[in-house]
Motif scaffolding. Structure first.
Motif, PDB file in Angstrom:
ATOM      1  N   MET A 175     -11.184   5.499 -10.108  1.00 33.68           N
ATOM      2  CA  MET A 175     -10.746   5.005 -11.421  1.00 33.68           C
ATOM      3  C   MET A 175     -10.849   3.488 -11.498  1.00 33.68           C
ATOM      4  O   MET A 175     -11.274   2.929 -12.507  1.00 33.68           O
ATOM      5  CB  MET A 175      -9.295   5.436 -11.700  1.00 33.68           C
ATOM      6  N   GLU A 225      -6.639   3.952   5.357  1.00 36.66           N
ATOM      7  CA  GLU A 225      -5.549   4.897   5.033  1.00 36.66           C
ATOM      8  C   GLU A 225      -5.524   5.256   3.543  1.00 36.66           C
ATOM      9  O   GLU A 225      -4.459   5.323   2.917  1.00 36.66           O
ATOM     10  CB  GLU A 225      -4.202   4.331   5.479  1.00 36.66           C
ATOM     11  N   ILE A 226      -6.701   5.480   2.984  1.00 37.31           N
ATOM     12  CA  ILE A 226      -6.789   5.942   1.599  1.00 37.31           C
ATOM     13  C   ILE A 226      -6.905   7.469   1.650  1.00 37.31           C
ATOM     14  O   ILE A 226      -7.881   8.002   2.163  1.00 37.31           O
ATOM     15  CB  ILE A 226      -8.025   5.337   0.894  1.00 37.31           C
ATOM     16  N   ASP A 227      -5.890   8.165   1.160  1.00 37.85           N
ATOM     17  CA  ASP A 227      -5.908   9.630   1.235  1.00 37.85           C
ATOM     18  C   ASP A 227      -6.601  10.221  -0.006  1.00 37.85           C
ATOM     19  O   ASP A 227      -7.178   9.489  -0.813  1.00 37.85           O
ATOM     20  CB  ASP A 227      -4.478  10.179   1.407  1.00 37.85           C
ATOM     21  N   GLN A 235       0.836  -1.217   0.000  1.00 40.25           N
ATOM     22  CA  GLN A 235       0.000   0.000   0.000  1.00 40.25           C
ATOM     23  C   GLN A 235       0.868   1.264   0.000  1.00 40.25           C
ATOM     24  O   GLN A 235       0.527   2.260  -0.642  1.00 40.25           O
ATOM     25  CB  GLN A 235      -0.951  -0.001   1.206  1.00 40.25           C
ATOM     26  N   VAL A 239      -9.029   9.089  -5.657  1.00 44.38           N
ATOM     27  CA  VAL A 239      -9.082   9.203  -7.127  1.00 44.38           C
ATOM     28  C   VAL A 239      -8.750   7.851  -7.765  1.00 44.38           C
ATOM     29  O   VAL A 239      -9.395   7.415  -8.720  1.00 44.38           O
ATOM     30  CB  VAL A 239      -8.107  10.297  -7.637  1.00 44.38           C
ATOM     31  N   GLU A 240      -7.760   7.184  -7.193  1.00 39.75           N
ATOM     32  CA  GLU A 240      -7.398   5.853  -7.709  1.00 39.75           C
ATOM     33  C   GLU A 240      -8.539   4.868  -7.544  1.00 39.75           C
ATOM     34  O   GLU A 240      -8.817   4.065  -8.431  1.00 39.75           O
ATOM     35  CB  GLU A 240      -6.201   5.307  -6.915  1.00 39.75           C
ATOM     36  N   ARG A 261       3.372   1.379  -3.540  1.00 38.41           N
ATOM     37  CA  ARG A 261       2.804   1.747  -4.830  1.00 38.41           C
ATOM     38  C   ARG A 261       2.575   3.254  -4.975  1.00 38.41           C
ATOM     39  O   ARG A 261       2.342   3.736  -6.072  1.00 38.41           O
ATOM     40  CB  ARG A 261       1.525   0.969  -5.091  1.00 38.41           C
ATOM     41  N   LYS A 262       2.691   3.968  -3.854  1.00 32.33           N
ATOM     42  CA  LYS A 262       2.519   5.434  -3.932  1.00 32.33           C
ATOM     43  C   LYS A 262       3.791   6.137  -4.422  1.00 32.33           C
ATOM     44  O   LYS A 262       3.758   7.285  -4.841  1.00 32.33           O
ATOM     45  CB  LYS A 262       2.147   5.996  -2.555  1.00 32.33           C
ATOM     46  N   THR A 273      -8.237  10.919 -18.552  1.00 32.27           N
ATOM     47  CA  THR A 273      -8.948  10.530 -17.328  1.00 32.27           C
ATOM     48  C   THR A 273      -8.438   9.219 -16.735  1.00 32.27           C
ATOM     49  O   THR A 273      -8.890   8.812 -15.668  1.00 32.27           O
ATOM     50  CB  THR A 273     -10.465  10.378 -17.593  1.00 32.27           C
ATOM     51  N   ARG A 274      -7.525   8.546 -17.401  1.00 28.87           N
ATOM     52  CA  ARG A 274      -6.974   7.295 -16.842  1.00 28.87           C
ATOM     53  C   ARG A 274      -5.562   7.485 -16.292  1.00 28.87           C
ATOM     54  O   ARG A 274      -4.933   6.534 -15.831  1.00 28.87           O
ATOM     55  CB  ARG A 274      -6.961   6.181 -17.909  1.00 28.87           C
ATOM     56  N   LEU A 311      -5.515  11.417  -2.759  1.00 24.89           N
ATOM     57  CA  LEU A 311      -5.037  10.884  -4.039  1.00 24.89           C
ATOM     58  C   LEU A 311      -5.533   9.460  -4.232  1.00 24.89           C
ATOM     59  O   LEU A 311      -5.891   9.047  -5.340  1.00 24.89           O
ATOM     60  CB  LEU A 311      -3.505  10.901  -4.099  1.00 24.89           C
ATOM     61  N   PRO A 335      -3.517   9.264 -10.417  1.00 21.45           N
ATOM     62  CA  PRO A 335      -3.412  10.453  -9.548  1.00 21.45           C
ATOM     63  C   PRO A 335      -2.082  10.499  -8.804  1.00 21.45           C
ATOM     64  O   PRO A 335      -1.760  11.501  -8.181  1.00 21.45           O
ATOM     65  CB  PRO A 335      -4.575  10.274  -8.579  1.00 21.45           C
ATOM     66  N   LEU A 336      -1.316   9.419  -8.873  1.00 18.35           N
ATOM     67  CA  LEU A 336       0.002   9.402  -8.221  1.00 18.35           C
ATOM     68  C   LEU A 336       1.108   9.854  -9.175  1.00 18.35           C
ATOM     69  O   LEU A 336       2.255  10.000  -8.768  1.00 18.35           O
ATOM     70  CB  LEU A 336       0.313   7.998  -7.714  1.00 18.35           C
TER      71      LEU A 336
END
Lengths: 412, 79
Positions: B47, B36-38, A66, B43-44, A69-70, A128-129, B40, A132-133
């Motif tokens: 999607m 803990e999903i912020d 988790q 948005v993921e 991947r950010k 749009t795909r 950003l 966001p990271l």
């Protein structure tokens, strides 16, 4: 207020030679190459199929999927190297480092892989795909921000992008922050993880890379007559810089003093070094002047030594102009012969290598130096380490754009 | 599709795509505090929902979504 002297109290690294300082040092002294065929992606169609990759590192295992991947790979490597350095300097990882700590990172191309991924998604699936990271992974200051968050660093921060001089500049600017009493501790890092099919292709297009695909470990041969370019590499190195008084108050061991820093700009050509290395020479002169020592006091030079025909020749000429007869005596080596070129991470790695060289009184060799070039005729410590007592060592870093950064480390 | 089927799909997606520990994922779990999903991450998540369920979700529809259960119910209502 008196000018503070600056010491290094912690080191951490992950690079093609090893995933900690101790393993890395053993490989450096042993003259072991960290270069091999590329495994991170399929490089079979590229003109260059080898690089210096970090090995045996799984970010998901290290920080959990988790979190992993950010970040892009440079973020993973930066956080990993910072952990070792912070612990090495005697700080408690469970407590934020706080407002007394600054942070400066150097990188050449930041999260270039994340940029490429985002462009690919945009082309195939539209705006749009896009993840966001993407932005937080590709921005060059990503490591600075992510390391600050992870370890609670709340003092001043900077990200320096002077190509392959970036993390040497980062150390120099952090030194100034401490000298000027802006802050008494700074975490300084240099990270690059920009080996992608696009960057390999692009660097190859400008004839910067070695194309000796048949023997990757032997491709990087700084100062050798048959050198044909540098070898891309990835890694992160972190140093904890501290005022001498802070280190004394905390009663911690120091690796050495950062006694000199000089920087200059060629203003000549965007990739080629200035003729005779006059830009690099100015940076070396400034560093020596800043350290307040004479040229002959330098016991060792960790050369920029990229293994490109132009760098190694002009760096040699610059050292000759600087040191005259003593240029033929001083021990020089290029640790890039083993690591490859860590680009923006090179300055920090080579600062670490220089500090360990001075502390251990052992000079790592320039490996793969077998056929001498009549124009590169200095003492490059070929192929085997040398024992030598050292008090002052110098590290050179030069970058595309004509950026030159030189650091001097001293035992006292 | 039944609500529990939507939940199972959401759970798998959170686990496999976002790396969230499966033990934490239940209908009452709060997206921000528990998982803990912020901002950003949200948005993921949206999607991923859009791709998985082949739907479109407008920002306004998310105003009242704070838990896994609320997300599951929103998705269920759109299928």
């Amino acid at each position: 207020m008196t000018k503070q002297r600056v010491v290094v109290t912690g080191l951490g690294t992950i690079n093609p030679l090893g995933n900690n300082v101790s393993d890395t040092w053993k490989k450096l002294v042993g003259g072991v190459s960290g270069i091999d065929y590329i495994t991170l992606f399929d490089a079979s169609d590229l003109p260059v199929t080898f690089a210096g990759e970090v090995k045996n590192f799984d970010a998901n295992e290290y920080m959990g999927k988790q979190n992993a991947r950010k970040l892009d790979r440079s973020g993973h490597l930066s956080i990993f190297a910072a952990e070792e350095a912070i612990q090495d300097a005697g700080f408690d990882l469970s407590k934020p480092l706080g407002e007394d700590f600054g942070i400066v990172f150097g990188t050449g191309i930041g999260g270039i892989g994340a940029t490429e991924d985002a462009v690919r998604v945009y082309d195939e699936r539209g705006s749009t795909r896009i993840s966001p990271l993407a932005i937080t992974q590709l921005m060059p200051n990503s490591s600075t921000g992510q390391v600050a968050i992870k370890y609670g660093i709340q003092g001043p921060s900077l990200t320096i992008t002077t190509a392959c001089a970036a993390s040497a500049n980062a150390i120099g600017e952090a030194k100034r922050m401490i000298e000027q009493n802006i802050v008494d501790k700074v975490l300084v890092g240099g990270t690059e993880s920009g080996t992608t099919s696009m960057t390999i292709g692009a660097f190859a297009q400008i004839k910067a890379l070695s194309k000796q695909n048949d023997e990757p470990q032997k491709a990087c041969k700084p100062f050798d007559k048959n050198r044909d370019g540098f070898v891309m590499a990835e890694g992160s190195t972190v140093l904890i810089l501290e005022s001498e008084s802070s280190a004394k108050d905390r009663n911690v061991e120091v690796y050495g003093y950062i006694s000199g820093y000089g920087s200059s700009t060629d203003a000549y050509h965007i990739t080629a070094p200035s003729e005779g290395g006059v830009g690099a020479l100015r940076a070396m002169e400034k560093a020596i002047s800043n350290a307040d020592i004479s040229n002959e006091k330098i016991d060792y030079i960790n050369a920029h030594g990229t293994s490109t025909p132009a760098n190694d020749l002009n760096e040699t000429l610059a050292i000759k102009s600087l040191m005259n007869d003593y240029a033929y005596e001083v021990n020089i080596s290029s640790t890039k012969s083993m690591t490859g070129h860590l680009l923006g991470g090179g300055g920090a790695f080579e600062a670490m290598a220089s500090l360990l060289t001075m502390k251990n009184n052992q000079i790592p060799p320039t490996i793969n130096l077998n056929d001498s070039d009549e124009d590169c005729d200095l003492n490059y410590t070929p192929n085997h380490f040398v024992d030598k007592n050292m008090d002052h060592v110098m590290s050179n870093s030069f970058g595309f754009g004509g950026h030159n950064a030189v650091l001097i480390f001293s035992k006292q | 599709m039944e609500v529990n089927e939507v939940f199972e799909k959401v759970k798998t997606l959170f686990e496999e795509e976002l790396g969230i520990d499966s033990e934490k994922i239940n209908m009452d779990a709060k997206l921000e505090e528990d998982l803990e999903i912020d901002s950003l991450g949200i948005v993921e998540v949206v999607m991923a929902f859009e791709d998985e369920f082949e739907i479109e979700i407008d920002d306004e529809e998310l105003t009242d979504v704070g838990t896994v259960g609320q997300a599951v119910n929103l998705l269920h209502s759109k299928l």
